[in-house]
Design a protein around this motif. Structure first.
Motif, mmCIF file in Angstrom:
data_model
loop_
_atom_site.group_PDB
_atom_site.id
_atom_site.type_symbol
_atom_site.label_atom_id
_atom_site.label_comp_id
_atom_site.label_asym_id
_atom_site.label_seq_id
_atom_site.Cartn_x
_atom_site.Cartn_y
_atom_site.Cartn_z
ATOM 1 N N GLU A 31 0.829 -1.205 0.000
ATOM 2 C CA GLU A 31 0.000 0.000 0.000
ATOM 3 C C GLU A 31 0.862 1.254 0.000
ATOM 4 O O GLU A 31 0.534 2.231 -0.659
ATOM 5 C CB GLU A 31 -0.938 -0.031 1.215
ATOM 6 C CG GLU A 31 -2.077 0.969 1.173
ATOM 7 C CD GLU A 31 -1.746 2.269 1.890
ATOM 8 O OE1 GLU A 31 -2.480 3.250 1.692
ATOM 9 O OE2 GLU A 31 -0.751 2.304 2.634
ATOM 10 N N ARG A 106 -0.664 -4.693 1.613
ATOM 11 C CA ARG A 106 -2.113 -4.751 1.448
ATOM 12 C C ARG A 106 -2.652 -6.030 2.088
ATOM 13 O O ARG A 106 -1.919 -7.004 2.271
ATOM 14 C CB ARG A 106 -2.482 -4.695 -0.029
ATOM 15 C CG ARG A 106 -2.107 -3.371 -0.683
ATOM 16 C CD ARG A 106 -2.749 -3.212 -2.041
ATOM 17 N NE ARG A 106 -2.307 -1.978 -2.678
ATOM 18 C CZ ARG A 106 -2.843 -0.776 -2.451
ATOM 19 N NH1 ARG A 106 -3.843 -0.655 -1.586
ATOM 20 N NH2 ARG A 106 -2.382 0.293 -3.067
ATOM 21 N N GLY A 179 -9.641 -9.855 0.292
ATOM 22 C CA GLY A 179 -9.921 -8.440 0.083
ATOM 23 C C GLY A 179 -11.354 -8.076 0.389
ATOM 24 O O GLY A 179 -11.639 -7.019 0.959
ATOM 25 N N PRO A 282 -5.792 5.530 4.179
ATOM 26 C CA PRO A 282 -5.276 4.652 3.126
ATOM 27 C C PRO A 282 -5.042 5.391 1.820
ATOM 28 O O PRO A 282 -5.747 6.349 1.485
ATOM 29 C CB PRO A 282 -6.380 3.600 2.960
ATOM 30 C CG PRO A 282 -7.153 3.655 4.230
ATOM 31 C CD PRO A 282 -7.086 5.081 4.698
ATOM 32 N N ASP A 285 -5.584 2.457 -4.673
ATOM 33 C CA ASP A 285 -4.822 1.376 -5.282
ATOM 34 C C ASP A 285 -3.815 1.885 -6.293
ATOM 35 O O ASP A 285 -2.752 1.299 -6.464
ATOM 36 C CB ASP A 285 -5.764 0.382 -5.965
ATOM 37 C CG ASP A 285 -6.573 -0.412 -4.956
ATOM 38 O OD1 ASP A 285 -6.240 -0.348 -3.766
ATOM 39 O OD2 ASP A 285 -7.541 -1.079 -5.363
#
Length: 299
Positions: A31, A106, A179, A282, A285
């Motif tokens: 990440e 991740r 996920g 966060p 992606d």
């Protein structure tokens, strides 16, 4: 004139932080990289959760204090991996002013970078050299001798790219299932998860511990707690009930029981203390967000 603090008072010096995404080929697995330099005083607790991080120190170090003892903390290796945790950990500084780079993986991605199942690494701090041998030792040496953040990031990019080439695993359905549990743990039924993944529930139950360090139901509970705690700490909120209900807890007593079971404390004793650097917002992606530095801006 403001008088100086008493000689016995602890003076907290805030460390400097930086963030950046990894190389493009690693972004499905990592990440972000983040780093800290300088600072003094107590470190924030690492709450229970599903997250996995690799820390590599170039100065100072960190020691782990067992939550149920008052004994001396245990110094951690210069490069160490932290995986799924079922209890809260207390960290102390040691060895003077600290400096470290960290890799934030991740959800479910670490299984593609290690030679063992995550059920062997859960609830432990693992020495990078014990796990990855000479490659882990070379990473520590390169980070310690680097001349700046860009060189340290290049070392991490190369190290992780090599691990991915060596250990990447199949079963894309398992990555998708992990996920889904991590992103939307509230109200998710494990039998429906198996159906969506296209596998039997028994196969799902067998695959999860090696992939993430816990069975799917326990992973779901930890993910729900971690995501809610991160939200409350990031927003610096004590009025936790509306967020707890939205996260899938039945009522206030349900959340308080779960919080005490995992941390040994009440929510009010932990929340409302401001943002911990373990709970950054966060990144998307595709890369960075907001004012985080780009790779070209690094010194």
């Amino acid at each position: 004139m403001t008088p100086p603090p008493p000689a016995s008072a602890e003076v907290t010096v805030r460390p400097c932080f930086g963030h950046t995404p990894p190389a493009p080929g690693l972004r499905a697995f990592v990440e972000r990289y983040w780093w800290s330099e300088g600072g003094a005083g107590a470190l924030p607790r690492l709450l229970p959760g599903t997250g996995a991080e690799l820390w590599v120190h170039w100065a100072g170090g960190v020691a782990l204090r067992a939550p149920d003892t008052t004994g001396a903390p245990t110094p951690l290796p210069g490069a160490h991996l932290v995986c799924l945790r079922r209890t809260a950990w207390r960290l102390d500084r040691h060895g003077g002013t600290g400096g470290f780079m960290a890799v934030r993986f991740r959800a479910g991605a670490l299984r593609h970078l290690v030679p063992v199942g995550l059920d062997e690494l859960a609830d432990r701090v693992v020495d990078a050299e014990d796990l990855w041998g000479a490659a882990g030792r070379r990473l520590v040496d390169r980070v310690r001798t680097a001349t700046g953040a860009a060189d340290r990031i290049a070392a991490l990019d190369g190290f992780l790219t090599g691990l991915l080439a060596e250990h990447r695993r199949p079963e894309a359905w398992l990555d998708a299932a992990v996920g889904r549990v991590y992103r939307r743990p509230a109200g998710l039924r494990i039998d429906r998860l198996a159906e969506t993944a296209g596998v039997g529930e028994r196969r799902l139950q067998r695959a999860f511990p090696a992939a993430v360090g816990a069975g799917p139901k326990e992973f779901q509970r930890l993910a729900r707690f971690q995501r809610l705690a991160r939200h409350l700490l990031r927003e610096d909120r004590r009025d936790y009930l509306p967020a707890a209900l939205a996260a899938g807890y039945y009522d206030q007593s349900h959340f308080v029981r779960e919080f005490r079971r995992l941390t040994g404390e009440r929510p009010g004793d932990v929340l409302g203390r401001g943002l911990s650097h373990f709970y950054y917002r966060p990144l998307p992606d595709g890369g960075q967000a907001g004012p985080l530095p780009t790779r070209k801006e690094l010194p």
